[in-house]
Scaffold this motif. Structure first.
Motif, PDB file in Angstrom:
ATOM      1  N   ILE A 133      44.670  74.053  33.580  1.00 28.84           N
ATOM      2  CA  ILE A 133      43.466  73.575  32.958  1.00 28.84           C
ATOM      3  C   ILE A 133      42.518  72.703  33.709  1.00 28.84           C
ATOM      4  O   ILE A 133      41.551  72.543  33.380  1.00 28.84           O
ATOM      5  CB  ILE A 133      43.736  73.069  31.363  1.00 28.84           C
ATOM      6  CG1 ILE A 133      42.707  73.143  30.619  1.00 28.84           C
ATOM      7  CG2 ILE A 133      44.443  71.724  31.297  1.00 28.84           C
ATOM      8  CD1 ILE A 133      43.074  72.948  29.127  1.00 28.84           C
ATOM      9  N   ILE A 134      43.389  71.692  34.481  1.00 30.63           N
ATOM     10  CA  ILE A 134      42.783  70.796  35.282  1.00 30.63           C
ATOM     11  C   ILE A 134      42.140  71.514  36.246  1.00 30.63           C
ATOM     12  O   ILE A 134      41.098  71.093  36.711  1.00 30.63           O
ATOM     13  CB  ILE A 134      43.680  69.900  35.593  1.00 30.63           C
ATOM     14  CG1 ILE A 134      44.347  68.859  34.712  1.00 30.63           C
ATOM     15  CG2 ILE A 134      43.232  68.877  36.858  1.00 30.63           C
ATOM     16  CD1 ILE A 134      45.500  68.112  35.207  1.00 30.63           C
ATOM     17  N   ILE A 135      42.698  72.484  36.877  1.00 25.34           N
ATOM     18  CA  ILE A 135      42.120  73.339  38.005  1.00 25.34           C
ATOM     19  C   ILE A 135      40.723  73.969  37.312  1.00 25.34           C
ATOM     20  O   ILE A 135      39.515  73.885  38.036  1.00 25.34           O
ATOM     21  CB  ILE A 135      42.903  74.464  38.358  1.00 25.34           C
ATOM     22  CG1 ILE A 135      43.849  73.816  39.555  1.00 25.34           C
ATOM     23  CG2 ILE A 135      42.041  75.403  39.366  1.00 25.34           C
ATOM     24  CD1 ILE A 135      44.835  74.935  40.091  1.00 25.34           C
ATOM     25  N   SER A 136      40.772  74.279  35.930  1.00 26.48           N
ATOM     26  CA  SER A 136      39.528  75.042  35.316  1.00 26.48           C
ATOM     27  C   SER A 136      38.489  73.952  35.025  1.00 26.48           C
ATOM     28  O   SER A 136      37.193  74.219  35.389  1.00 26.48           O
ATOM     29  CB  SER A 136      39.876  75.473  33.935  1.00 26.48           C
ATOM     30  OG  SER A 136      40.947  76.577  34.114  1.00 26.48           O
ATOM     31  N   LYS A 137      38.861  72.544  35.025  1.00 27.18           N
ATOM     32  CA  LYS A 137      37.814  71.494  34.933  1.00 27.18           C
ATOM     33  C   LYS A 137      37.348  71.218  36.284  1.00 27.18           C
ATOM     34  O   LYS A 137      36.165  71.000  36.170  1.00 27.18           O
ATOM     35  CB  LYS A 137      38.550  70.292  34.396  1.00 27.18           C
ATOM     36  CG  LYS A 137      37.735  68.982  34.545  1.00 27.18           C
ATOM     37  CD  LYS A 137      36.736  69.016  33.523  1.00 27.18           C
ATOM     38  CE  LYS A 137      36.067  67.673  33.732  1.00 27.18           C
ATOM     39  NZ  LYS A 137      34.694  67.464  32.903  1.00 27.18           N
ATOM     40  N   VAL A 138      37.976  71.339  37.288  1.00 23.91           N
ATOM     41  CA  VAL A 138      37.427  71.052  38.890  1.00 23.91           C
ATOM     42  C   VAL A 138      36.461  72.033  38.843  1.00 23.91           C
ATOM     43  O   VAL A 138      35.352  71.992  39.529  1.00 23.91           O
ATOM     44  CB  VAL A 138      38.746  71.053  39.729  1.00 23.91           C
ATOM     45  CG1 VAL A 138      37.801  71.435  41.193  1.00 23.91           C
ATOM     46  CG2 VAL A 138      39.599  70.078  39.514  1.00 23.91           C
TER      47      VAL A 138
END
Length: 788
Positions: A34-39
């Motif tokens: 989910i953090i990668i998706s935010k990036v």
């Protein structure tokens, strides 16, 4: 072999710890993905517009000063005529538009006094030619060409009842100006730099403020956009843009004033990704995501390798029945792939179970995060994870000798396990240390002294009200015993401020630009506790309309330029938009803007004998009952209004919302990483204790105490823990320094801080090692030797 049956049967075997492996991997993937998706979300800003690669934002570049002493300033605002001028005079410009904001999340109401909130912009009729949105109802070009007409977003229309075309609304700051809704457009996606809910036709601007939409200089309130012809290099347009300026702007007058003005084009798709703050944030979020996923992978492999002894005989038996190395590899790959699928299902469930928390931390909806493009990239990451967690174990298990079925398998594979443990501990130390640093920096942001006092302070924005209405509010509030003092001001210091230029009388040279705080009454300085260090403040009896008090930086800079040996007090100056002024006082420099985006220009405050827009309410005690009484007074005066009464300190905290989000992301990432690392550490120490059971028993028989046994295992782990702590601390220091680059106030990165964080991780690790070894060390050594 029937691999699937074997995989299913081994799933719940106790000694293989599959449930722990899957849960830790699934948890790590949930947070990491989910953090990668935010990036990816941050990197995808504004790419939803058709031909977005051909759309550019116009930027003003002003060089102020004499040759060799020039100061270059860049602004994304331009004068009203610049964008349409480029369309008319630069052949490579296919279309152009300009917009200006009318209010961010501003209340508006219908004729029946129903209140709603939305972000207003004013745009010309070409707006959707350059930055198109699908229309649900109406023709955007025709509607935006009509005075006092507007388009509203689909979500606003739904809130208002759906069929809103033909209805009228009024902006709270401009009562009496009815705006007719002419059409509805699809909501603007979240990944855009230009957010709006209501688009009012720009030809209506004269009904709300000064109409500078055709000005070539001054009134730089507009955002200008151009769409270039296919294959056009924006850099090649510089000569044509310069010629346009020479035909329409007074270049000689600007030169005399010491100004060289030019325009450049910024690619729309890179407005967010090229922003230094966004760059740092995406870089650090990427590091956190990598740390989480990497720790999860290392933990999975570590636990899997720790079962090598237990599974060695099983693998050897498979080989005795004809299984080759490739068969063993297929089995292990199939097993890890199956575990990964279950982990992904768990991660998806976790994301949607905690979607509210995720959306609050990341400030974006989960639906917007997981676009098709992002999901494809996440799929590639999952394939890479599958290969990594499959290749290493399959390589090791396929090399187990057949002879291990006939004797104990003593190969420890400690090199693999210690390497994996090292990276897990390094990652944990990195995140724990970074968490402490970011937490301390956030505390600095929200509590640092800005040069004025805002404790026990409320404020009310009386926009759209006349002088009598504002005075009535002030009189009613002053009658409350809970209110200590009332003051009014045109601007609050934490806002971004407009700029104006300073001149000496009878001199057209622009000396410098200031952050203009505009008007304030005689009580403002006392209420905010802004000290006057020279001259005097404002006084209702003696102050005049042209009186101005300036910051220390303003006075020092002006005195140096004008060569005033006796200081600036009593001197006459000119300030654009205010004309003739007299400096009556100097106050200590205060923070304009925020710590993360501080406006370092000199500032000035002008005397106003009329109630200004912001009513500042200093309370004796900031308690809920007292705030309610203030609210009740405002509601009694304006029963139809949706009253908003912010606490000043809460507004300061809100400025640093992105830093708070980053802190929350690190907190969750750090906790998850620490848990996963401890699970891996427990698995590793359990295996080591079981492998050395006989050694422990023999040492006990020969007189070793429990503490001697614990020291043995602690010492065995220290040589790998210390380097991991040092490397993790260094990585955290580098990351924190990068994140804090633009903060004007920074927390101290002292050696003691890193030593404390490292010690905390060390104590946690050694406590887990000792507790995990204690059970075996306490066993009767005779029973252990009999079993072995």
């Amino acid at each position: 072999m029937n691999n699937f049956n074997l995989i299913i049967r081994s799933l719940f075997k106790k000694k293989e710890n599959n449930i722990i492996k899957i849960l830790s991997l699934g948890t790590g993937l949930a947070v990491g993905l989910i953090i990668i998706s935010k990036v990816f979300f941050e990197l995808s800003y504004d790419n939803f517009y058709p031909d977005s690669e051909r759309i550019y934002l116009i930027q003003s570049v002003a060089k102020v000063g004499t040759a060799g002493n020039e100061e270059t300033k860049e602004y994304v605002q331009v004068s009203g005529a610049i964008a349409p001028g480029m369309k008319a005079e630069v052949p490579e410009v296919e279309s152009a538009t300009r917009i200006t904001y009318m209010g961010w999340k501003t209340p508006f109401y219908t004729p029946d006094k129903k209140y709603y909130t939305g972000t207003f912009i004013m745009a010309d009729s070409c707006f959707f030619d350059v930055l198109p949105r699908p229309m649900i109802v109406g023709n955007a070009k025709e509607i935006l060409a009509r005075p006092l007409y507007a388009l509203v977003s689909e979500s606003i229309a739904q809130k208002m009842g759906g069929n809103v075309v033909g209805q009228s609304i009024q902006h709270e700051s401009y009562p009496g100006r009815r705006i007719t809704i002419g059409g509805i457009f699809k909501d603007v996606p979240e990944n855009t730099h230009l957010k709006y809910d209501i688009v009012v036709s720009l030809v209506s601007i004269k009904n709300f403020s000064y109409d500078g939409s055709l000005d070539w200089l001054g009134n730089d309130r507009y955002l200008g956009y151009v769409k270039l012809m296919p294959g056009t290099d924006p850099a090649s347009l510089a000569p044509a843009i310069r010629q346009m300026q020479e035909r329409n702007q007074s270049m000689e007058d600007m030169k005399k004033a010491g100004i060289d003005l030019s325009y450049t084009l910024l690619p729309l798709e890179k407005l967010n990704s090229d922003n230094p703050e966004a760059k740092r944030m995406t870089l650090l979020l990427s590091a956190i995501a990598f740390a989480l996923i990497f720790t999860s992978i290392m933990n999975y492999i570590l636990i899997l390798i720790s079962t090598l002894v237990n599974r060695g005989k099983v693998i050897s038996i498979y080989k005795c029945y004809g299984a080759e190395k490739k068969d063993i590899s297929k089995l292990i790959f199939g097993e890890t792939f199956f575990h990964l699928i279950i982990s992904l299902v768990i991660s998806i469930l976790l994301i949607f179970c905690f979607r509210g928390t995720a959306e609050e931390i990341l400030s974006v909806s989960v639906d917007s995060l997981f676009s098709l493009r992002t999901c494809l990239f996440l799929g590639i990451i999952c394939i890479l994870i599958s290969l990594i967690i499959g290749f290493i174990p399959s390589y090791l298990f396929s090399r187990i000798p057949v002879a291990s079925v006939f004797r104990n398998l003593t190969g420890t594979r400690r090199g693999w396990k210690m390497a994996l443990l090292f990276f897990q501990l390094l990652t944990t130390t990195f995140l724990v240390t970074l968490l402490v640093i970011v937490s301390r920096q956030y505390d600095v942001l929200v509590n640092v002294d800005p040069g004025y006092n805002y404790e026990k302070l409320l404020y009310y924005r009386a926009s759209g009200m006349n002088e009598n209405e504002r005075q009535k509010i002030i009189d009613e509030l002053r009658a409350l015993s809970e209110v200590e003092m009332i003051a009014t001001a045109d601007q609050l210091p934490f806002y971004s401020q407009s700029g104006n230029n300073v001149f000496l009388p009878n001199d057209e040279r622009e000396l410098f630009n200031i952050a203009d705080l505009y008007g304030a009454d005689e009580n403002y300085l006392s209420l905010m506790k802004i000290p006057i260090i020279e001259g005097k403040g404002f006084d209702k009896e003696t102050s005049n309309k042209g009186d101005v008090i300036v910051s220390r930086k303003f006075a020092d800079k002006l005195s140096e330029i004008a060569n005033w040996k006796d200081g600036a007090i009593g001197k006459d100056i000119r300030i654009s938009e205010h004309d003739a002024c007299r400096i009556v006082g100097v106050y200590n420099d205060i923070r304009i803007g925020s710590v993360s985006n501080e406006d370092r220009r000199p500032s000035a405050i002008f005397y106003s004998d009329k109630p200004a827009e912001f009513i500042l309410i200093k309370m004796n005690e900031l308690q809920s009952d007292n705030i309610q009484k203030v609210y009740d007074v405002l509601k009694k005066i304006f029963p139809e209004k949706d009253i908003t009464l912010p606490i000043y300190k809460d507004s300061i905290v809100q400025i640093y919302y992105s830093s708070r989000q980053f802190l929350n992301a690190i907190t969750i990432g750090g906790i998850v990483t620490l848990i996963i690392t401890l699970i891996g550490l427990i698995g590793y120490t359990t295996h080591e204790v079981n492998r050395r059971r006989s050694e422990i028993a023999i040492r006990r028989v020969n007189g070793a105490t429990i503490s001697d046994i614990l020291k043995l295992f602690v010492k065995d782990n220290l040589w790998i823990v210390f380097p991991a702590l040092v490397c993790g601390g260094i990585a955290a220091a580098i990351a924190a320094a990068k994140w804090m680059e633009d903060f004007s106030e920074k927390t101290e990165l002292s050696p003691l801080l890193f030593i404390s964080c490292g010690t905390a991780v060390l104590v946690t690790v050694l406590s887990v090692v000792c507790l995990n070894c204690l059970y075996t060390a306490n066993q009767n050594p005779v029973d252990t030797l009999k079993t072995d």
